[in-house]
Structure formats: C-alpha cells, structure tokens
Design a protein around this motif. Structure first.
Motif, PDB file in Angstrom:
ATOM      1  N   PRO A   1      -3.565  -5.276  -1.545  1.00  0.00           N
ATOM      2  CA  PRO A   1      -2.125  -5.377  -1.302  1.00  0.00           C
ATOM      3  C   PRO A   1      -1.362  -5.476  -2.613  1.00  0.00           C
ATOM      4  N   ARG A   2      -0.192  -4.880  -2.626  1.00  0.00           N
ATOM      5  CA  ARG A   2       0.650  -4.946  -3.817  1.00  0.00           C
ATOM      6  C   ARG A   2       2.093  -5.215  -3.407  1.00  0.00           C
TER       7      ARG A   2
ATOM      8  N   VAL B   1      -1.382  -8.833  -5.087  1.00  0.00           N
ATOM      9  CA  VAL B   1      -1.263 -10.109  -4.386  1.00  0.00           C
ATOM     10  C   VAL B   1      -2.393 -10.200  -3.362  1.00  0.00           C
ATOM     11  N   SER B   2      -2.671 -11.399  -2.932  1.00  0.00           N
ATOM     12  CA  SER B   2      -3.685 -11.594  -1.894  1.00  0.00           C
ATOM     13  C   SER B   2      -3.116 -11.205  -0.535  1.00  0.00           C
ATOM     14  N   TRP B   3      -3.997 -10.918   0.424  1.00  0.00           N
ATOM     15  CA  TRP B   3      -3.544 -10.674   1.788  1.00  0.00           C
ATOM     16  C   TRP B   3      -2.741 -11.865   2.299  1.00  0.00           C
TER      17      TRP B   3
ATOM     18  N   ALA C   1       8.644   1.206  -1.314  1.00  0.00           N
ATOM     19  CA  ALA C   1       8.454  -0.007  -0.525  1.00  0.00           C
ATOM     20  C   ALA C   1       8.501  -1.276  -1.371  1.00  0.00           C
ATOM     21  N   ASP C   2       8.725  -2.389  -0.670  1.00  0.00           N
ATOM     22  CA  ASP C   2       8.619  -3.710  -1.278  1.00  0.00           C
ATOM     23  C   ASP C   2       7.175  -4.207  -1.259  1.00  0.00           C
ATOM     24  N   PHE C   3       6.434  -3.821  -0.216  1.00  0.00           N
ATOM     25  CA  PHE C   3       5.013  -4.147  -0.103  1.00  0.00           C
ATOM     26  C   PHE C   3       4.275  -2.889   0.321  1.00  0.00           C
ATOM     27  N   VAL C   4       3.141  -2.635  -0.306  1.00  0.00           N
ATOM     28  CA  VAL C   4       2.251  -1.548   0.111  1.00  0.00           C
ATOM     29  C   VAL C   4       0.912  -2.178   0.449  1.00  0.00           C
ATOM     30  N   LEU C   5       0.451  -1.938   1.677  1.00  0.00           N
ATOM     31  CA  LEU C   5      -0.770  -2.566   2.175  1.00  0.00           C
ATOM     32  C   LEU C   5      -1.861  -1.522   2.330  1.00  0.00           C
ATOM     33  N   PRO C   6      -3.090  -1.826   1.897  1.00  0.00           N
ATOM     34  CA  PRO C   6      -4.180  -0.837   1.942  1.00  0.00           C
ATOM     35  C   PRO C   6      -4.783  -0.720   3.343  1.00  0.00           C
ATOM     36  N   ALA C   7      -4.623   0.431   3.960  1.00  0.00           N
ATOM     37  CA  ALA C   7      -5.091   0.642   5.327  1.00  0.00           C
ATOM     38  C   ALA C   7      -6.529   1.127   5.344  1.00  0.00           C
TER      39      ALA C   7
ATOM     40  N   ARG D   1     -16.455  -0.609   4.831  1.00  0.00           N
ATOM     41  CA  ARG D   1     -15.158  -1.145   4.407  1.00  0.00           C
ATOM     42  C   ARG D   1     -14.951  -0.816   2.941  1.00  0.00           C
ATOM     43  N   ARG D   2     -13.740  -0.386   2.601  1.00  0.00           N
ATOM     44  CA  ARG D   2     -13.391  -0.058   1.221  1.00  0.00           C
ATOM     45  C   ARG D   2     -12.524  -1.175   0.644  1.00  0.00           C
ATOM     46  N   GLY D   3     -12.983  -1.822  -0.424  1.00  0.00           N
ATOM     47  CA  GLY D   3     -12.201  -2.840  -1.099  1.00  0.00           C
ATOM     48  C   GLY D   3     -11.650  -3.880  -0.140  1.00  0.00           C
ATOM     49  N   GLU D   4     -10.353  -4.116  -0.214  1.00  0.00           N
ATOM     50  CA  GLU D   4      -9.675  -5.053   0.675  1.00  0.00           C
ATOM     51  C   GLU D   4      -8.921  -4.338   1.798  1.00  0.00           C
ATOM     52  N   CYS D   5      -9.270  -3.077   2.054  1.00  0.00           N
ATOM     53  CA  CYS D   5      -8.596  -2.322   3.107  1.00  0.00           C
ATOM     54  C   CYS D   5      -8.843  -2.969   4.472  1.00  0.00           C
ATOM     55  N   ARG D   6      -7.814  -2.941   5.310  1.00  0.00           N
ATOM     56  CA  ARG D   6      -7.917  -3.529   6.646  1.00  0.00           C
ATOM     57  C   ARG D   6      -7.290  -2.588   7.670  1.00  0.00           C
ATOM     58  N   PRO D   7      -7.807  -2.599   8.903  1.00  0.00           N
ATOM     59  CA  PRO D   7      -7.198  -1.780   9.963  1.00  0.00           C
ATOM     60  C   PRO D   7      -5.764  -2.207  10.226  1.00  0.00           C
ATOM     61  N   ASP D   8      -4.936  -1.269  10.605  1.00  0.00           N
ATOM     62  CA  ASP D   8      -3.547  -1.577  10.919  1.00  0.00           C
ATOM     63  C   ASP D   8      -3.451  -2.592  12.058  1.00  0.00           C
ATOM     64  N   GLU D   9      -4.373  -2.515  13.009  1.00  0.00           N
ATOM     65  CA  GLU D   9      -4.354  -3.487  14.112  1.00  0.00           C
ATOM     66  C   GLU D   9      -4.540  -4.914  13.584  1.00  0.00           C
ATOM     67  N   TRP D  10      -5.407  -5.071  12.605  1.00  0.00           N
ATOM     68  CA  TRP D  10      -5.619  -6.394  12.009  1.00  0.00           C
ATOM     69  C   TRP D  10      -4.349  -6.871  11.310  1.00  0.00           C
ATOM     70  N   ILE D  11      -3.719  -5.976  10.555  1.00  0.00           N
ATOM     71  CA  ILE D  11      -2.485  -6.338   9.860  1.00  0.00           C
ATOM     72  C   ILE D  11      -1.429  -6.777  10.867  1.00  0.00           C
ATOM     73  N   ILE D  12      -1.270  -6.004  11.933  1.00  0.00           N
ATOM     74  CA  ILE D  12      -0.283  -6.323  12.963  1.00  0.00           C
ATOM     75  C   ILE D  12      -0.593  -7.670  13.605  1.00  0.00           C
ATOM     76  N   ASP D  13      -1.849  -7.898  13.929  1.00  0.00           N
ATOM     77  CA  ASP D  13      -2.213  -9.163  14.570  1.00  0.00           C
ATOM     78  C   ASP D  13      -1.970 -10.352  13.651  1.00  0.00           C
ATOM     79  N   GLN D  14      -2.247 -10.181  12.357  1.00  0.00           N
ATOM     80  CA  GLN D  14      -2.002 -11.270  11.417  1.00  0.00           C
ATOM     81  C   GLN D  14      -0.513 -11.584  11.314  1.00  0.00           C
ATOM     82  N   LEU D  15       0.327 -10.560  11.270  1.00  0.00           N
ATOM     83  CA  LEU D  15       1.765 -10.791  11.240  1.00  0.00           C
ATOM     84  C   LEU D  15       2.244 -11.411  12.552  1.00  0.00           C
ATOM     85  N   SER D  16       1.698 -10.952  13.666  1.00  0.00           N
ATOM     86  CA  SER D  16       2.104 -11.484  14.972  1.00  0.00           C
ATOM     87  C   SER D  16       1.825 -12.976  15.064  1.00  0.00           C
TER      88      SER D  16
END
Length: 716
Positions: free
Chosen positions: A63-64, A77-79, A430-436, A464-479
């Motif tokens: 993540p950046r 930045v960290s997740w 973007a303000d944040f770019v997240l690795p999918a 898994r590549r680096g710190e890449c995460r599925p979009d579903e995981w990102i969405i669930d974490q934000l939710s």
C-alpha cells in the motif's frame, strides 16, 4: 516445491478452465484444462501469459499513500495504517455530506464485482458505477428479463450443435464475451454451423461466416426491424411456437409492416437483397443462436436496438432447445448484495435513477449511478456533492467517455482510493493506491456463462505476491472499520451461501473444481416463461408502464452523416471506438512484454479508398480527430471494413511513458468521445459508435509527451 492444480482463469470475464503450476510460491505455468467443459484445453494468449503478469516487476506490492504537499510522491504504509485512514476519511465525508457523497467504481466482470455492490449497499450509498453498465451487457440482460423472463446463452456444450449463428455486433473469437468461450463457438462453426455476421468490420469471426452485412454504425435497429418484416411477411417464423408462447405478435407485425428491406437499405447501407437473404437463412436454419455484443448497445437507442434483436430471436423458436438459446438453470443462489440494507430514501438519491429507470430505478437489473451525472456531481456539486471515490479495478481515464472531464472530476475529490495490479493513469491521481491480488491469488465460486450460471466453477487462491490482497478482503476490512451491516460475515460464508441450492458444499467443489449438472430443456413448457404473461413479450407492457415504447423502433444517431450533414462536411468518416485485441483486456496488460510485442502500437482500421483519399499508407501514424479532440494511431488498411467507417482500438495508454498519467493521452479513444446528451431514455447510454471523424497523416507520438495533447481538432 512444485504443484499443479485446477482453477479457472479470470484474466478477463471469460471462464477458461486452467491448470496452474506453482513453484516456491510463484506461478510458473498456466495451460488450458482439457477436462473443462468450457474450453476443453484451449486458452488465449493472455491466459498463457499469466506467469509473466503475476511476476511482473512493476506489480504493485504494498500500500502507498500520497505524501502531503508532494504531487506524485508516494510513501509506503502498512495495510493497517492505510485502511484505518481510509475508513476515517470515508466516515468523515459520510458524516458531513451523507453516504451518497461517496461513490464506488469498478471494472467489468471480475471476481470482486458483486462484492463492490454489497459494499455500496452496506455503506448506504446508491452511487456505484462500472463503465459497461449502460454501454455493455446490462441492456441485453435487462431486455432479456423483460422479454423472456431470463437471460439466454448459446448451447455449444450439448450433443446438438447450432445450425446457424447470427453474430450481431459481436466478435467472440477475439472477445470471448460473458463467459461464452470463443473456442466453443469456433468448434460449432467447424461442425457446420452457418455463420452470419452483422458488423461494420469483417472481423475475425465474420471471416468465418457465409454472409457479412457491413452496416453503418448505429443503424442496427433498422436492420433488425427489416429482418423481422421479411420473416413475418414471408411467414418464415415458427408459427406454432409464436402462437403458443409469445404475446403481442399481431402488434409487432403491424408495427414492422413498412420496415421493408427497401426502407432499411439507405439507412443501413446494406443492400435489400442481402437483408432478405440473411433473414431467410436465419429463419430456415434451426436451431439458431443469436450472439449479440456491445456494438448494439453503445448508442442512444440501446433499449430499442436490443429489443428489436430480442424479438427477432423469439420468432424462430430456438429458445431453450438443444443447440439453441439456453435459459438459465439458476444453479447458484444470487449473491448477497445486501440490497435490503440500502434505505429507500437513499435509493431515491441515486444519480440518474429517476430519469433512467432501467439503469438506476426499481426495475433495473443492477441499479447503479449514471456515469455522466455522477462525474458531473464530482465537478459541480450538483445535484449534491460527491467528494469520495473508491475504485476497484477500473482505469476511468482510459475507459470512460470524455477523458478530460474525467480527469477534472477526479481532481475535485477529497478522497480517491484505487485498488489495482499496476500503477495506472487513474491510480496516479489517487490519495491511496492499494495492491490488488491477481486471479491465481484469489478464491471465488462463479457461475458460467455470466447471467445464466449453467456451470459452477471454483477458483482457488494458489499463491500470493508481496502484500497484495483480494479486493473482497480490502472491502471487508473497510466494512469492519466502518461498522457496516454483516461486516463480520467471512467471505467463505458468502461463497457457501451461493452454493447451497446446488447441494454441493464449498469443500466438495474445491475438490472437484467444476459442477456440471444436466441441462433441462424447454423449461417453459412446465410453468411458462417468467414474465407477467408467462409468454415471451414481443409487446412489452412492462416497458409501456415505465413510459417507454413497448415495440422496438429505429432512431438515427444524434451525430451521423444523416443527422449532422453540416458536421459531416468537415468530419466525413464514421468512427467506432470499441475495437479489441486478443492481447489485452480493456486497458490492461500494455506493460507485459510478451503481449506488447504482438501488438506494440494502437491501431486504426480504414478502407483502402479512404487511405488513397487521405494520402495514408499502411503502417503510417495518423491523426484521428472529432469535434472533441485528436489522437494518433497507426493505420491498418484493410478492405474488410465498411468504406465510410474508421475503427480504432479501445483502452490504450502507454506504461513506458515518464509516468502512468503521462501515458494516458496519446491514443486514448475517449479523448474523441462525449458523455453529453442525448442519452438513451431508459439506460442513459451515450454515443460511443457512429461518431463523425476526420483523418490526416501525422508524426509518431513523442515518448516524452507528459501532458494532454493539443485539444484543437482543427490541427488534424
């Protein structure tokens, strides 16, 4: 350690069964799965290049966040930190302006598609978008539901092959659309199916056909009405099927009585005798399949164009028969999108919903925002402000009409978050770019073909590549951080929920990879079609109640040689902007060397007569201009195109430019398009095909170009 496992390729929205080999945590080989009922071992060049994409050195791996006060500067930045701050800023916008001030965007047909819709509903925003909704596929799905009570797809998988395939605005041997794999269609043609192609280009699929109708773009409805007129006037329809299983036939017959081939010929540019021959062959060769594509939807008469083809299909009676058009078996339960969580008063705020009822209203198949209205709200604050946008796998600067207005819209936001595989022009803002995560890094269950789901696949997460995460995981974490409804439900439970009606559990599907149950034909003979009349509705009372015409009709495009002869004097050619290549999917994969070598430059196809008139040789760089802007592409001169048409590639940008954003302006088709009205009255569709353009020789684009090109089309 080296292991090989079955999966399903999701590099596009197709569904090729795949064998994925992983060694020491890296994908090293992908080939087609011979046991897959979809592709039987075949795989396109994109799928075969999966290891190169998955392991590409330019993949986003962490993540950046944009550094304050340093335009274009990023910090790692960290997740945890990224998700905390994004959730905090989303909550601040929501609390200040309401949930509708936050929009969600996404790309087409990917694993996370319905999860984004779920997130929007839980968040309370009615404003999510995907560039194809009004322009691609959803008009076909919606019209099919209104006309037949469900979506239909060609039966290429049973013992009976189609006798005829009518390809209308569709090039499936290249595009592999909607989970209908092009190789299955090629095999049907190899087995003797007669092909008929309707398209301004004699493309790869059309070359396999016995008839090619190279119509003028935007006149598809007129051609379809003329074919209906021939079939009815000559009594070539399936009389028994029509009498028993359709309603509104007499009204349709009266409606098209004057829509003769002689009427349609000067509109479409197709000779009357060719229209008659195509209608007769399609009606006589049964079972028949009608493969329709985006070419019929990217105009302001999308609803009625699709309706005309839906009525044409119904007349020949090949619905839900072996070798014909299959109705869904509804293998899986609908995705739990939490639509019930969106308050009614919020749904009424959906931008464009009141005006475009089949895009955003209560009868919409997937209610979403009208893109031009949404992006205008970002710029102007009307009818209310939209200040936050979270994007999952969509490069709006390359895939949404009027790219300059898109850029201005994005720059007006308080928060822009992009989840992506690579840095793209849109992500650069973007303000944040997240690795999918890429498709071999994602678990999913999916029904194929899309909107019918007659086969069910399991796609395992294999690496898994680096710190890449599925979009579903990102969405669930934000939710969870936002405290949204059902946010504690694990994604695995969502997949299990979908599978329950099949009787096959998630663990079992993981073991066997694909679920294929026997298809039951002629399901309508038991309880009729799933429409109010229980019949196919040639005359649509549902559309009539919504205020739309119940019978299909032709409308001349607002920008065409016929409607704007004044403009055509300076812009004499007709432009289509949706050409695809096997190597790419929309705006993706231009940084992949193995694919780019096969297609190094953007391409504009034009007829030899046009080339001679403009002094253009094959391979020359040329300028293509519309009243809105100018781009440069390489000329590809071919006789296999309507002589008045220019066809350009879609989705181009140049990752090798000094920055991703800099690479968005040299050959971007959406610098030539407009998102202005008029729109289709039901879907809000804007005109992407049939626009007027002109051509001129040009120099090659400079590698160091770092900003938008000169927007004065008069220079072209």
């Amino acid at each position: 350690m080296r292991r090989t496992q079955r999966s399903v390729c999701r590099i596009c929205h197709g569904g090729c069964g795949a064998l994925v080999t992983v060694e020491d945590g890296r994908v090293v080989k992908v080939v087609g799965d011979r046991d897959s009922p979809m592709n039987q071992g075949w795989m396109c060049v994109k799928g075969l290049r999966t290891p190169e994409i998955a392991n590409h050195p330019d993949r986003l791996e962490w993540p950046r966040r944009r550094r304050p006060g340093k335009a274009g500067g990023w910090e790692r930045v960290s997740w945890e930190a990224a998700l905390d701050e994004i959730a905090e800023r989303v909550a601040a916008i929501r609390d200040r302006l309401g949930p509708e001030a936050i929009a969600l965007g996404q790309g087409t047909g990917r694993h996370h598609y319905m999860h984004v819709v779920r997130f929007a509903n839980a968040l309370g925003t009615p404003n999510w978008y995907e560039p194809g909704l009004a322009q691609c596929f959803i008009p076909r799905v919606t019209v099919s539901n209104l006309t037949y009570g469900g979506y239909v797809t060609g039966d290429y998988y049973g013992d009976t092959p189609p006798a005829c395939i009518l390809f209308w605005g569709s090039n499936p041997l290249v595009s592999n659309p909607d989970g209908k794999i092009g190789i299955a269609i090629r095999r049907a043609l190899d087995r003797g199916a007669v092909g008929i192609a309707v398209d301004p280009r004699r493309h790869e699929t059309a070359r396999r056909c016995e008839l090619w109708l190279g119509l003028r773009p935007g006149t598809d409805a007129a051609l379809a009405l003329a074919m209906i007129q021939v079939i009815i006037a000559e009594r070539r329809y399936d009389a028994e099927f029509v009498a028993r299983w359709t309603q509104g036939f007499d009204a349709l017959a009266a409606h098209v009585a004057d829509c003769t081939p002689a009427w349609a010929a000067p509109i479409t540019g197709v000779a009357p005798e060719l229209i008659v021959e195509a209608a007769r062959r399609y009606a006589a060769l049964r079972p028949a399949v009608l493969e329709w594509g985006v070419g019929i939807e990217q105009n302001v008469n999308a609803l009625q164009t699709v309706r005309a083809l839906a009525c044409l299909r119904a007349l020949v009676g090949s619905i839900d028969v072996p070798g014909g058009e299959l109705l869904s078996m509804q293998r899986m339960r609908a995705y739990p999108t939490l639509a019930e969580q969106l308050p009614r008063e919020q749904a009424r705020k959906r931008l464009g919903a009141e005006r475009f009822k089949l895009l955003g209203g209560w009868r919409a198949y997937m209610p979403s925002a009208h893109i031009p209205t949404l992006f205008a709200a970002m710029r102007t604050g009307e009818p209310y402000p939209v200040k936050g946008l979270l994007v999952f796998g969509n490069n709006a600067l390359a895939t949404v009409a009027n790219a300059r207005a898109v850029r201005r819209s994005l720059e007006c936001l308080d928060l822009l978050v992009v989840s992506e595989l690579f840095m793209t022009p849109t992500a650069e803002l973007a303000d944040f770019v997240l690795p999918a995560a890429f498709w071999p890094e994602v678990e999913q269950v999916i029904g194929y073909p899309l909107a019918t789901g007659n086969l069910v696949y399991h796609q395992p997460a294999l690496t898994r590549r680096g710190e890449c995460r599925p979009d579903e995981w990102i969405i669930d974490q934000l939710s969870r951080r936002l405290g949204l409804p059902d946010s504690e439900r694990p994604f695995e439970a969502v997949m299990a929920h979908q599978l329950e009606p099949t009787g096959v559990g998630l663990d079992q599907l993981r073991r066997q990879g694909v679920l294929r149950l026997p298809h039951r034909y002629r399901k309508y003979e038991t309880r009729g079609f799933r429409t109010p009349s229980r019949r196919i509705e040639l005359y649509s009372k549902a559309l009539e109640r919504l205020g739309y015409d119940p019978l299909p009709s032709h409308v001349e495009p607002p920008e065409s040689p016929r409607s704007r002869p004044d403009l055509a004097r300076d812009y004499p050619y007709v432009l289509i902007t949706g050409s695809r290549r096997r190597e790419f999917f929309n705006s993706e994969h231009r940084q992949v060397a193995g694919l780019r070598r096969r297609a190094p430059d953007p391409r504009a196809q034009l007829h030899p007569e046009v080339a001679r008139a403009e002094g253009i040789a094959d391979g020359d760089w040329i300028a293509i201009a519309t009243p809105r802007g100018r781009i440069r592409m390489r000329a590809e001169i071919t006789p296999e195109i309507n002589p008045e048409v220019v066809s350009i590639d879609h989705g181009w940008w140049f990752p090798e430019a000094p920055s991703a954003l800099a690479g968005a302006w040299r050959a971007n088709a959406n610098l030539l398009t407009s998102d202005a009205p008029p729109y289709d009255p039901a879907f809000g569709t804007y005109q992407l095909r049939g626009l007027l353009c002109r051509l001129a020789p040009a120099s090659a684009p400079a590698a160091a170009e770092i900003d938008e090109p000169d927007d004065d089309p008069a220079r072209a």
